[in-house]
Write a protein that holds these residues in place. Structure first.
Motif, PDB file in Angstrom:
ATOM      1  N   LEU A 197       0.885  -1.161   0.000  1.00 45.67           N
ATOM      2  CA  LEU A 197       0.000   0.000   0.000  1.00 45.67           C
ATOM      3  C   LEU A 197       0.925   1.214   0.000  1.00 45.67           C
ATOM      4  O   LEU A 197       1.835   1.313   0.841  1.00 45.67           O
ATOM      5  N   TYR A 198       0.718   2.089  -0.969  1.00 40.48           N
ATOM      6  CA  TYR A 198       1.566   3.276  -1.108  1.00 40.48           C
ATOM      7  C   TYR A 198       0.767   4.520  -0.713  1.00 40.48           C
ATOM      8  O   TYR A 198      -0.382   4.673  -1.136  1.00 40.48           O
ATOM      9  N   VAL A 253       1.184   8.445  -1.339  1.00 42.89           N
ATOM     10  CA  VAL A 253       2.053   9.328  -2.130  1.00 42.89           C
ATOM     11  C   VAL A 253       1.486  10.739  -2.211  1.00 42.89           C
ATOM     12  O   VAL A 253       0.287  10.964  -1.995  1.00 42.89           O
ATOM     13  N   ASP A 254       2.348  11.660  -2.531  1.00 45.95           N
ATOM     14  CA  ASP A 254       1.955  13.043  -2.734  1.00 45.95           C
ATOM     15  C   ASP A 254       1.225  13.137  -4.086  1.00 45.95           C
ATOM     16  O   ASP A 254       1.808  12.784  -5.114  1.00 45.95           O
ATOM     17  N   PRO A 255      -0.008  13.611  -4.096  1.00 46.24           N
ATOM     18  CA  PRO A 255      -0.751  13.614  -5.372  1.00 46.24           C
ATOM     19  C   PRO A 255      -0.205  14.606  -6.401  1.00 46.24           C
ATOM     20  O   PRO A 255      -0.452  14.451  -7.587  1.00 46.24           O
ATOM     21  N   GLU A 256       0.590  15.586  -5.936  1.00 48.92           N
ATOM     22  CA  GLU A 256       1.151  16.577  -6.878  1.00 48.92           C
ATOM     23  C   GLU A 256       2.424  16.069  -7.543  1.00 48.92           C
ATOM     24  O   GLU A 256       2.649  16.289  -8.727  1.00 48.92           O
ATOM     25  N   THR A 257       3.260  15.392  -6.738  1.00 49.95           N
ATOM     26  CA  THR A 257       4.592  15.028  -7.227  1.00 49.95           C
ATOM     27  C   THR A 257       4.812  13.519  -7.375  1.00 49.95           C
ATOM     28  O   THR A 257       5.747  13.091  -8.055  1.00 49.95           O
ATOM     29  N   GLY A 258       3.970  12.757  -6.731  1.00 54.91           N
ATOM     30  CA  GLY A 258       4.162  11.301  -6.759  1.00 54.91           C
ATOM     31  C   GLY A 258       5.192  10.824  -5.762  1.00 54.91           C
ATOM     32  O   GLY A 258       5.513   9.625  -5.731  1.00 54.91           O
ATOM     33  N   ASP A 259       5.721  11.716  -4.941  1.00 53.88           N
ATOM     34  CA  ASP A 259       6.711  11.312  -3.927  1.00 53.88           C
ATOM     35  C   ASP A 259       6.058  10.398  -2.892  1.00 53.88           C
ATOM     36  O   ASP A 259       4.972  10.694  -2.389  1.00 53.88           O
ATOM     37  N   GLU A 260       6.770   9.319  -2.570  1.00 53.74           N
ATOM     38  CA  GLU A 260       6.215   8.375  -1.592  1.00 53.74           C
ATOM     39  C   GLU A 260       6.318   8.947  -0.177  1.00 53.74           C
ATOM     40  O   GLU A 260       7.364   9.423   0.225  1.00 53.74           O
ATOM     41  N   ARG A 261       5.205   8.885   0.557  1.00 51.54           N
ATOM     42  CA  ARG A 261       5.254   9.295   1.968  1.00 51.54           C
ATOM     43  C   ARG A 261       5.540   8.082   2.834  1.00 51.54           C
ATOM     44  O   ARG A 261       6.307   8.142   3.764  1.00 51.54           O
ATOM     45  N   TRP A 262       4.904   7.007   2.539  1.00 48.30           N
ATOM     46  CA  TRP A 262       5.246   5.729   3.177  1.00 48.30           C
ATOM     47  C   TRP A 262       4.721   4.581   2.327  1.00 48.30           C
ATOM     48  O   TRP A 262       3.849   4.773   1.482  1.00 48.30           O
ATOM     49  N   THR A 263       5.272   3.395   2.571  1.00 54.92           N
ATOM     50  CA  THR A 263       4.751   2.185   1.937  1.00 54.92           C
ATOM     51  C   THR A 263       4.613   1.122   3.015  1.00 54.92           C
ATOM     52  O   THR A 263       5.349   1.133   4.006  1.00 54.92           O
ATOM     53  N   LEU A 264       3.690   0.236   2.784  1.00 54.71           N
ATOM     54  CA  LEU A 264       3.438  -0.807   3.775  1.00 54.71           C
ATOM     55  C   LEU A 264       3.258  -2.138   3.051  1.00 54.71           C
ATOM     56  O   LEU A 264       2.416  -2.241   2.154  1.00 54.71           O
ATOM     57  N   ASP A 265       4.063  -3.146   3.436  1.00 53.81           N
ATOM     58  CA  ASP A 265       3.944  -4.486   2.841  1.00 53.81           C
ATOM     59  C   ASP A 265       2.851  -5.250   3.582  1.00 53.81           C
ATOM     60  O   ASP A 265       2.945  -5.471   4.785  1.00 53.81           O
ATOM     61  N   LEU A 266       1.816  -5.658   2.834  1.00 52.87           N
ATOM     62  CA  LEU A 266       0.705  -6.369   3.461  1.00 52.87           C
ATOM     63  C   LEU A 266       0.777  -7.880   3.229  1.00 52.87           C
ATOM     64  O   LEU A 266      -0.168  -8.607   3.528  1.00 52.87           O
ATOM     65  N   GLY A 267       1.867  -8.363   2.647  1.00 53.73           N
ATOM     66  CA  GLY A 267       2.093  -9.809   2.541  1.00 53.73           C
ATOM     67  C   GLY A 267       1.266 -10.524   1.490  1.00 53.73           C
ATOM     68  O   GLY A 267       1.324 -11.746   1.389  1.00 53.73           O
ATOM     69  N   GLY A 268       0.496  -9.796   0.747  1.00 50.44           N
ATOM     70  CA  GLY A 268      -0.311 -10.428  -0.308  1.00 50.44           C
ATOM     71  C   GLY A 268      -0.720  -9.379  -1.317  1.00 50.44           C
ATOM     72  O   GLY A 268      -0.740  -8.174  -0.998  1.00 50.44           O
ATOM     73  N   ALA A 269      -1.041  -9.826  -2.515  1.00 52.97           N
ATOM     74  CA  ALA A 269      -1.431  -8.877  -3.557  1.00 52.97           C
ATOM     75  C   ALA A 269      -2.730  -8.166  -3.169  1.00 52.97           C
ATOM     76  O   ALA A 269      -3.597  -8.755  -2.524  1.00 52.97           O
ATOM     77  N   ILE A 270      -2.834  -6.918  -3.576  1.00 55.47           N
ATOM     78  CA  ILE A 270      -4.035  -6.134  -3.255  1.00 55.47           C
ATOM     79  C   ILE A 270      -4.614  -5.619  -4.574  1.00 55.47           C
ATOM     80  O   ILE A 270      -3.932  -4.961  -5.347  1.00 55.47           O
ATOM     81  N   ALA A 271      -5.888  -5.968  -4.812  1.00 54.85           N
ATOM     82  CA  ALA A 271      -6.526  -5.588  -6.075  1.00 54.85           C
ATOM     83  C   ALA A 271      -7.706  -4.646  -5.849  1.00 54.85           C
ATOM     84  O   ALA A 271      -8.488  -4.409  -6.763  1.00 54.85           O
ATOM     85  N   SER A 272      -7.827  -4.135  -4.631  1.00 54.03           N
ATOM     86  CA  SER A 272      -8.991  -3.278  -4.354  1.00 54.03           C
ATOM     87  C   SER A 272      -8.578  -1.944  -3.752  1.00 54.03           C
ATOM     88  O   SER A 272      -7.487  -1.795  -3.197  1.00 54.03           O
ATOM     89  N   THR A 273      -9.484  -1.015  -3.860  1.00 57.70           N
ATOM     90  CA  THR A 273      -9.264   0.328  -3.312  1.00 57.70           C
ATOM     91  C   THR A 273      -9.503   0.296  -1.805  1.00 57.70           C
ATOM     92  O   THR A 273     -10.479  -0.305  -1.358  1.00 57.70           O
ATOM     93  N   PRO A 274      -8.652   0.941  -1.016  1.00 54.34           N
ATOM     94  CA  PRO A 274      -8.930   0.985   0.423  1.00 54.34           C
ATOM     95  C   PRO A 274     -10.200   1.797   0.694  1.00 54.34           C
ATOM     96  O   PRO A 274     -10.560   2.688  -0.080  1.00 54.34           O
ATOM     97  N   VAL A 275     -10.843   1.472   1.792  1.00 56.76           N
ATOM     98  CA  VAL A 275     -12.003   2.251   2.226  1.00 56.76           C
ATOM     99  C   VAL A 275     -11.519   3.133   3.370  1.00 56.76           C
ATOM    100  O   VAL A 275     -10.813   2.654   4.263  1.00 56.76           O
ATOM    101  N   TYR A 276     -11.878   4.413   3.332  1.00 55.26           N
ATOM    102  CA  TYR A 276     -11.414   5.329   4.384  1.00 55.26           C
ATOM    103  C   TYR A 276     -12.560   5.677   5.320  1.00 55.26           C
ATOM    104  O   TYR A 276     -13.679   5.957   4.880  1.00 55.26           O
ATOM    105  N   SER A 277     -12.268   5.649   6.619  1.00 55.05           N
ATOM    106  CA  SER A 277     -13.258   6.096   7.598  1.00 55.05           C
ATOM    107  C   SER A 277     -12.557   6.514   8.880  1.00 55.05           C
ATOM    108  O   SER A 277     -11.758   5.732   9.433  1.00 55.05           O
ATOM    109  N   ASP A 278     -12.845   7.713   9.347  1.00 51.41           N
ATOM    110  CA  ASP A 278     -12.354   8.216  10.641  1.00 51.41           C
ATOM    111  C   ASP A 278     -10.862   7.989  10.861  1.00 51.41           C
ATOM    112  O   ASP A 278     -10.439   7.498  11.904  1.00 51.41           O
ATOM    113  N   GLY A 279     -10.070   8.313   9.877  1.00 50.12           N
ATOM    114  CA  GLY A 279      -8.615   8.245  10.051  1.00 50.12           C
ATOM    115  C   GLY A 279      -8.017   6.868   9.806  1.00 50.12           C
ATOM    116  O   GLY A 279      -6.837   6.653  10.068  1.00 50.12           O
ATOM    117  N   TYR A 280      -8.815   5.926   9.332  1.00 43.92           N
ATOM    118  CA  TYR A 280      -8.288   4.587   9.078  1.00 43.92           C
ATOM    119  C   TYR A 280      -8.648   4.115   7.670  1.00 43.92           C
ATOM    120  O   TYR A 280      -9.661   4.527   7.102  1.00 43.92           O
TER     121      TYR A 280
END
Lengths: 302, 391
Positions: free
Chosen positions: B201-202, B204-231
């Protein structure tokens, strides 16, 4: 086919993880393993087809003798098969059993590489060992080539050169395997190639070209499988002592008996004599009446 | 004489082989069908459905294709005088294949991404592609791009996510991943979240594409994250559903029975998800852990790829086993199911009652892979089949 395909996909994925995510190596080793597992079937097929080959002169004599009498001809053929303990379908059955296996092998490579969304979706549920999911999707690029795509030959860059080499290797190994595994056929009495020889020679030209075309059309992963499979096939024949290397240099016809190992055990030349030991089991020609007394013809060959 | 016969036979054989090969080369490989995407457009809303090689506009009242009208409201006709329907297809020399519906980029213009590595601009009023050659992108597109006022972020299934400027479509930056981006990026509080098949999960800065952080989740991810209350909540092929802080820390995780392809749905603090083994999950978010509201239930015989649709009392899921299931939200029991002709892979869409649309009750639109039943409308309450659209 899932009962064959799913273990194959699992095995290929396992090999991929064992060989440090090297898909090329995984495909090669996977092909070798499957070819070794199907070796008893291959050997049976080889024995059977070579035994049939040996009987050709006898069959030809029968054809001439009973020209126009089909019923008598087939009766005599069956008698001959019984006499030498040959099952005329013995070469087909192993081939029929191997067919779904090799289709699955081919499918396993396509499924594992999962080039399209539907293929990736289909991959779920095929991995039978827990934990292999973490390898998905398999890395499908090697040496700058995408293994899921056909080779792109568009110039003199590295990927084009590797693509050309792959296609050439597919053609060359297919040709080699064809030549080496093709039993030599004696020429007709007038010294010219007989009809079967002519057809065989045509096939020997068409098949490598056809596989070359497949290599250009199918994914590179499949070409790797073709090459590995051809090489393993040649090695299998060579290790069995049945490889006919003379064919490569056009010296196969009549120069060396098809299946020299068989010829050696029977000490029988390949120029039309009937072998006394065609299959491992049939060490002694059996009488048509099934009581074990060799017929006159069989006895003469000793 | 004999030699001539042999020669003829050989030539015949070679000729036949060459003919066969030439024919095979001309025909080419079979084109794979897509699962397509349904979206709603306009007010009152019409159904915009992109699938295989076309995009169509469908009337939600009866499932009929919407007629194409000019600015005066008159029905447009084709060269033969037949009325035209709203339909977009690719140019004959530029094949198209749609997994995703078009997105609005400016008034009257939509942008659509084809699996065949092209971006097209669609004139909504004229139902035609205005750049028939398309704007080439360096990869196949399986997921819908995300458009802002300045950029369009295009996920590419072979490796990267590329940001293009709008309306010029000039490449601005590229986020490189090793296995491709198969989901729509999510933009929250000036951070672009991108999931990848490379297990990461990356942020990134939407203007420059610079990575802010990345997180290895141990498996392929084919879906969009859902955002709610800071998570962020996301599922993976590693058979897990994660809760992740916007700082890039895994806060909670839950083991699933099979790969989770689509996003979970968060309603009233409960996360609803489905996996490719046919299981449906209802997980209560307890802060640092998930507790099942009911035990995971195997609902379908085959994969559930489509997003679960959560309504008042039920969860509606579509499966590759060609059934749409209505599941009791409180108990997980099946209420009923509706058999369909084709596999269900696309996300279903809910349409609320509307006087202008002549819809008196909520309906759910389900799409299948069969041309016979490309779209089917069911009443949400009783699952009554209202109409179908097919070819």
């Amino acid at each position: 086919m899932d009962f064959i395909l799913n273990p194959f996909v699992t095995l290929l994925t396992f090999l991929y993880s064992v060989f440090a995510n090297n898909m090329l190596l995984a495909i090669v080793v996977f092909t070798i393993i499957v070819r070794l597992l199907t070796y008893p079937l291959t050997a049976q097929q080889m024995r059977s087809s070579q035994a049939m080959q040996k009987l050709q002169p006898e069959l030809k004599k029968l054809q001439e003798k009973h020209k126009g009498d089909r019923e008598k001809m087939s009766q005599e053929q069956m008698r001959l098969y019984r006499e030498y303990g040959i099952n005329p379908l013995g070469g087909c059955l192993p081939l029929l059993i191997q067919f779904p296996i090799f289709i699955s092998l081919y499918q396993a490579i396509i499924h594992s590489l999962a080039a399209t969304p539907m293929q990736l979706l289909d991959l779920s549920g095929r991995l039978l060992i827990p934990g292999l999911d973490s390898n998905i999707p398999l890395k499908n690029t090697m040496l700058g080539l995408n293994l899921t795509q056909p080779p792109v030959i568009s110039g003199f860059d590295l990927s084009s050169i590797v693509g050309i080499v792959l296609v050439v290797l597919v053609v060359a190994t297919t040709w080699l395997q064809f030549k080496v595994t093709m039993p030599a056929q004696p020429p007709a009495e007038d010294g010219k190639p007989n009809q079967a020889q002519s057809m065989t020679q045509s096939m020997g030209t068409i098949m490598p070209l056809m596989y070359g075309f497949f290599a250009l059309s199918f994914s590179i992963g499949i070409s790797v499988y073709f090459i590995a499979s051809n090489i393993v096939g040649i090695l299998q024949y060579a290790l069995m002592g049945r490889a006919n290397f003379g064919n490569i240099f056009g010296r196969g016809g009549g120069a060396k008996a098809p299946g020299s190992a068989v010829a050696a055990t029977s000490s029988t030349p390949a120029n039309g004599a009937v072998p006394t030991k065609i299959q491992g089991k049939a060490s002694k020609p059996r009488a048509a009446n099934g009581k074990g007394k060799p017929t006159e013809r069989a006895s003469k060959t000793k | 004489m004999k030699n001539t016969t042999f020669l003829k036979r050989r030539l015949l054989l070679i000729g036949a082989a060459v003919l066969l090969l030439t024919a095979a080369a001309c025909v080419g490989g079979p084109t794979e069908a897509t699962w397509g995407q349904i979206s709603l457009i306009g007010d009152p809303a019409n159904i915009l459905f992109a699938y295989n090689d076309r995009i169509v506009l469908i009337d939600p009242a009866d499932g009929s294709p919407v007629e194409l009208r000019d600015s005066n409201g008159n029905i447009r006709v084709d060269d033969q005088g037949n009325p035209r329907v709203w339909q977009v297809t690719g140019a004959s020399n530029t094949p198209v294949l749609f997994y995703t519906a078009p997105i609005a980029v400016e008034d009257g213009t939509m942008l659509t991404a084809s699996y065949n590595q092209k971006l097209f601009e669609v004139d909504l009023a004229a139902a035609r592609i205005t750049n028939p050659e398309g704007r080439s992108v360096p990869g196949h597109v399986v997921a819908v791009p995300l458009a802002t006022e300045e950029f369009v972020y295009v996920p590419l299934s072979e490796g990267d996510l590329t940001a293009y400027s709008l309306p010029e479509l000039d490449e601005v930056w590229t986020l490189e991943t090793t296995h491709g981006v198969w989901s729509e990026p999510l933009l929250v509080d000036e951070v672009l979240y991108v999931t990848s098949l490379d297990h990461h999960l990356y942020a990134v800065d939407p203007e420059t594409g610079d990575e802010r952080w990345t997180l290895d989740l141990g498996g392929a991810i084919a879906s969009t994250p859902v955002y709610s209350d800071g998570y962020l909540y996301v599922g993976s092929f590693g058979r897990k559903i994660f809760k992740i802080s916007t700082g890039g820390e895994i806060v909670a995780q839950y083991d699933t029975n099979d790969w989770v392809w689509n996003s979970p749905v968060l309603v009233d603090g409960v996360l609803y998800a489905a996996d490719l083994g046919g299981y449906v999950y209802a997980l209560e978010d307890n802060g640092t852990s998930f507790t099942p509201v009911w035990q995971p239930r195997k609902v379908a015989d085959r994969a559930i790829r489509a997003l679960p649709l959560v309504i008042d009392n039920a969860i509606i899921v579509g499966s590759r086993d060609r059934n749409a299931y209505w599941i009791n939200r409180a108990t997980g029991e099946e209420i009923f199911h509706r058999e369909m002709v084709g596999e269900i892979l696309a996300n279903p869409v809910l349409l609320e009652p509307s006087e202008s649309l002549n819809i008196s009750e909520p309906i759910v639109i389900v799409s299948t892979m069969s041309n016979e039943e490309l779209l089917v409308a069911f009443s949400v309450g009783e699952g009554q089949r209202l109409w179908r659209y097919g070819r």
